[in-house]
Design a protein around this motif. Sequence first.
Motif, PDB file in Angstrom:
ATOM      1  N   ASN A   1      27.294 -74.842  30.939  1.00  0.00           N
ATOM      2  CA  ASN A   1      26.146 -75.060  30.054  1.00  0.00           C
ATOM      3  C   ASN A   1      24.862 -75.238  30.846  1.00  0.00           C
ATOM      4  O   ASN A   1      23.795 -74.742  30.458  1.00  0.00           O
ATOM      5  CB  ASN A   1      26.389 -76.286  29.180  1.00  0.00           C
ATOM      6  CG  ASN A   1      27.500 -76.057  28.164  1.00  0.00           C
ATOM      7  OD1 ASN A   1      27.673 -74.924  27.695  1.00  0.00           O
ATOM      8  ND2 ASN A   1      28.230 -77.111  27.830  1.00  0.00           N
TER       9      ASN A   1
ATOM     10  N   CYS B   1      32.943 -77.125  31.739  1.00  0.00           N
ATOM     11  CA  CYS B   1      32.119 -76.696  30.598  1.00  0.00           C
ATOM     12  C   CYS B   1      30.682 -77.179  30.738  1.00  0.00           C
ATOM     13  O   CYS B   1      29.721 -76.454  30.410  1.00  0.00           O
ATOM     14  CB  CYS B   1      32.720 -77.210  29.302  1.00  0.00           C
ATOM     15  SG  CYS B   1      34.301 -76.462  28.879  1.00  0.00           S
ATOM     16  N   ARG B   2      30.516 -78.360  31.250  1.00  0.00           N
ATOM     17  CA  ARG B   2      29.172 -78.891  31.441  1.00  0.00           C
ATOM     18  C   ARG B   2      28.414 -78.082  32.484  1.00  0.00           C
ATOM     19  O   ARG B   2      27.216 -77.796  32.327  1.00  0.00           O
ATOM     20  CB  ARG B   2      29.254 -80.355  31.853  1.00  0.00           C
ATOM     21  CG  ARG B   2      27.896 -81.017  31.948  1.00  0.00           C
ATOM     22  CD  ARG B   2      28.041 -82.463  32.338  1.00  0.00           C
ATOM     23  NE  ARG B   2      26.740 -83.094  32.450  1.00  0.00           N
ATOM     24  CZ  ARG B   2      26.539 -84.336  32.868  1.00  0.00           C
ATOM     25  NH1 ARG B   2      27.605 -85.078  33.199  1.00  0.00           N
ATOM     26  NH2 ARG B   2      25.324 -84.836  32.943  1.00  0.00           N
TER      27      ARG B   2
ATOM     28  N   LEU C   1      38.110 -79.946  32.773  1.00  0.00           N
ATOM     29  CA  LEU C   1      37.600 -78.983  31.798  1.00  0.00           C
ATOM     30  C   LEU C   1      36.232 -79.391  31.276  1.00  0.00           C
ATOM     31  O   LEU C   1      35.338 -78.550  31.094  1.00  0.00           O
ATOM     32  CB  LEU C   1      38.594 -78.853  30.637  1.00  0.00           C
ATOM     33  CG  LEU C   1      39.943 -78.198  30.979  1.00  0.00           C
ATOM     34  CD1 LEU C   1      40.874 -78.265  29.770  1.00  0.00           C
ATOM     35  CD2 LEU C   1      39.741 -76.750  31.407  1.00  0.00           C
ATOM     36  N   TRP C   2      36.057 -80.686  31.045  1.00  0.00           N
ATOM     37  CA  TRP C   2      34.749 -81.158  30.566  1.00  0.00           C
ATOM     38  C   TRP C   2      33.664 -80.922  31.611  1.00  0.00           C
ATOM     39  O   TRP C   2      32.549 -80.488  31.299  1.00  0.00           O
ATOM     40  CB  TRP C   2      34.856 -82.639  30.238  1.00  0.00           C
ATOM     41  CG  TRP C   2      33.538 -83.257  29.857  1.00  0.00           C
ATOM     42  CD1 TRP C   2      32.892 -83.146  28.675  1.00  0.00           C
ATOM     43  CD2 TRP C   2      32.715 -84.062  30.701  1.00  0.00           C
ATOM     44  NE1 TRP C   2      31.712 -83.835  28.704  1.00  0.00           N
ATOM     45  CE2 TRP C   2      31.572 -84.414  29.953  1.00  0.00           C
ATOM     46  CE3 TRP C   2      32.833 -84.518  32.007  1.00  0.00           C
ATOM     47  CZ2 TRP C   2      30.561 -85.196  30.465  1.00  0.00           C
ATOM     48  CZ3 TRP C   2      31.825 -85.304  32.515  1.00  0.00           C
ATOM     49  CH2 TRP C   2      30.698 -85.637  31.756  1.00  0.00           C
ATOM     50  N   LYS C   3      34.001 -81.176  32.877  1.00  0.00           N
ATOM     51  CA  LYS C   3      33.030 -80.962  33.944  1.00  0.00           C
ATOM     52  C   LYS C   3      32.703 -79.483  34.113  1.00  0.00           C
ATOM     53  O   LYS C   3      31.543 -79.096  34.328  1.00  0.00           O
ATOM     54  CB  LYS C   3      33.595 -81.535  35.241  1.00  0.00           C
ATOM     55  CG  LYS C   3      32.592 -81.612  36.375  1.00  0.00           C
ATOM     56  CD  LYS C   3      33.209 -82.317  37.570  1.00  0.00           C
ATOM     57  CE  LYS C   3      32.189 -82.417  38.705  1.00  0.00           C
ATOM     58  NZ  LYS C   3      32.781 -83.097  39.889  1.00  0.00           N
TER      59      LYS C   3
ATOM     60  N   ILE D   1      41.624 -82.933  31.449  1.00  0.00           N
ATOM     61  CA  ILE D   1      40.561 -83.008  30.442  1.00  0.00           C
ATOM     62  C   ILE D   1      39.209 -83.238  31.102  1.00  0.00           C
ATOM     63  O   ILE D   1      38.198 -82.607  30.743  1.00  0.00           O
ATOM     64  CB  ILE D   1      40.880 -84.127  29.427  1.00  0.00           C
ATOM     65  CG1 ILE D   1      42.104 -83.740  28.585  1.00  0.00           C
ATOM     66  CG2 ILE D   1      39.694 -84.400  28.521  1.00  0.00           C
ATOM     67  CD1 ILE D   1      42.610 -84.863  27.701  1.00  0.00           C
ATOM     68  N   PHE D   2      39.172 -84.127  32.105  1.00  0.00           N
ATOM     69  CA  PHE D   2      37.915 -84.381  32.811  1.00  0.00           C
ATOM     70  C   PHE D   2      37.443 -83.130  33.576  1.00  0.00           C
ATOM     71  O   PHE D   2      36.239 -82.821  33.607  1.00  0.00           O
ATOM     72  CB  PHE D   2      38.111 -85.549  33.777  1.00  0.00           C
ATOM     73  CG  PHE D   2      36.892 -85.900  34.567  1.00  0.00           C
ATOM     74  CD1 PHE D   2      35.817 -86.556  33.969  1.00  0.00           C
ATOM     75  CD2 PHE D   2      36.804 -85.576  35.914  1.00  0.00           C
ATOM     76  CE1 PHE D   2      34.687 -86.874  34.698  1.00  0.00           C
ATOM     77  CE2 PHE D   2      35.675 -85.888  36.642  1.00  0.00           C
ATOM     78  CZ  PHE D   2      34.611 -86.542  36.040  1.00  0.00           C
TER      79      PHE D   2
END
Length: 214
Positions: A184, A180-181, A176-178, A173-174
């Motif tokens: 962006n 996606c960030r 994927l979040w990184k 999860i971390f």
Amino acid sequence: MPKHETTVQINMTGPYWIGAIRLCIRGKGQSSVNSTLQELDFCHFYSTSNKAIGRITYIPIVLIKNINMTHALSESDQTNYSGLWIPTFTNGSLSDEEYYIEFGNYLRYMSSLTVIQIMLDERPFFIKNIEEPIVRTAELIFKVLLFTSLCIELFAFMFLIINLFILPLLRSIFYLWKKCRGQNVKSDNSNRSTKSSLRSNSLNKKDSIRMMKS
């Protein structure tokens, strides 16, 4: 008590009217190494409404043994015994009705002699109460060890679940979040660069138009 049935007679002399009797049975307790006889102290009140007690009154009392057996926590320790006499007072005929049946008239004058016969009847059976500990010492130690091993197994199982499932899931999860960030941020930078290029092109066009006019 020397026998299972004993009669105690009480003779009360004198010109008295007796309207009620309070009968008490008392006895001292005894104790030895592992057995205890509790103190006996019971009272009962006998009376008749608006009548005097007859010349001869019979009062039966039934005595029943109550034995308590208390087992120790360890099997090597002694078992404690305690006993208590429980009397049951029975209401006999207290009025002078029997005197009327025998002599044909009621007891209208003060009696010179009143006889009270107390019949004590010891029943051959007894009440037995057994008190045992919920768990013995060896069984208690075994259950404590079993509970401790169960707790250790539960903590080990939780540690295994956390390392095999929860931590990898949090890491993914971390990640994927990184990711996606980062995407962006790149898109924001590209948008900013396109906007700046468009602004520069528009400014260049304006400058060229001004120069042609001049």
